[in-house]
Write a protein that holds these residues in place. Structure first.
Motif: not given
Length: 322
Positions: A7-22
């Protein structure tokens, strides 16, 4: 064998939520390329480090063993920037940087590349009641939208070689707990309790909650029919600016009077103040049709717009106490 997702952009608004979900999924490993070694992410995330994203970035370490790339990193709009300089900067990150990652991903044996694009590829506004669809002819109007569209085109060309599958997702305005920018500013206006002149806005705009975007991305990681397709995404319910503010007033628990000032008057005032772009977002319509998501993927938004707005308002109120 566990699935490995970058996941790129892992510190961004969407990216952080994607990381947490996965990270919550069984048999799933998450890789997050970062620029700052002090970034805080869940312990199970495999961190790698890189410099700026452009056409020369080396992604090889991050891509080892990766099955799917979710590319959420991007250069976003910068105010007061020279237009010609701006398009070059957007292209360096959003086009060259994206294609560099996709090329190296294909060479590394990555099976699927999910690209978080933007509804700005379709255009800036829609006629009332006429929604954009995923397969409409693109009409990007600003440097950001143009760069996103150019990246989409080159990704699809790469997909045609058969070396990697590509999925493109164009969200509308994403909101949710922790949202910033104009959406946060709107909530700040409302909690002040002062009368606002937005009681007679009869446009229609599509919004999408963070949770719904994450759910669609997660669906596209594995769904076979998502390969080499473009999707738009929203909550599936459109609101006028007045209706949006009325619902936020309810969830924020405040008393704010929305005065029914004619939109023509507000547009005139915005023009005098050189705030035409802001006025377009407040008073213009931008709708999307997500029926392709249901027909092709069997996907519908699992979270309602009301659920998303309520969670966003509650988080905003809680953050003001800290």
């Amino acid at each position: 064998m566990p699935k490995k997702i970058l996941v790129t952009g892992a510190t961004g608004f969407l990216g952080r939520s994607l990381v947490q979900h996965f990270c919550t999924l069984p048999d799933t490993l998450v890789v997050a390329p970062l620029r700052n070694i002090n970034t805080t992410l869940p312990d199970k995330v495999e961190k790698t480090y890189l410099s700026d994203i452009d056409g020369s970035t080396d992604w090889s370490e991050s891509l080892i063993g990766v099955d799917t790339v979710v590319h959420a990193a991007a250069r976003v709009h910068v105010m007061h920037e020279d237009r010609m300089q701006s398009i070059d900067k957007f292209r360096a990150v959003n086009v060259k940087g994206t294609l560099r990652l996709a090329d190296q991903a294909a060479q590394a044996g990555v099976k699927r590349f999910i690209y978080i694009s933007s509804i700005k590829v379709n255009g800036e506004s829609t006629a009332f009641g006429r929604a954009f669809s995923a397969d409409d002819i693109p009409n990007p109007l600003d440097a950001y939208g143009v760069s996103k569209y150019e990246a989409e085109q080159q990704l699809m060309q790469l997909a045609e070689t058969g070396t990697i599958e590509v999925v493109i997702i164009r969200p509308v305005l994403i909101y949710g707990p922790g949202v910033g920018a104009n959406f946060q500013q709107m909530m700040r206006w409302l909690v002040k309790g002062i009368p606002l002149p937005f009681g007679a806005v009869r446009n229609l705009r599509s919004l999408v909650s963070l949770d719904n975007v994450v759910d669609l991305v997660s669906t596209c990681v594995n769904h076979p029919r998502a390969a080499n397709q473009v999707f738009v995404v929203s909550d599936g319910e459109d609101l006028s600016t007045t209706q949006l503010m009325q619902r936020l007033i309810t969830y924020l628990g405040v008393r704010t009077w929305l005065i029914p000032v004619p939109v023509a008057v507000l547009m005139f005032i915005a023009g005098l103040m050189r705030r035409g772009a802001v006025a377009q977002r407040l008073f213009g319509s931008l709708q999307v049709d997500i029926k392709k998501n249901l027909e092709l993927l069997g996907w519908r938004p699992p979270f309602s717009l009301n659920d998303g707005l309520k969670a966003t308002a509650e988080h905003f109120l809680e953050s003001r106490k800290q």
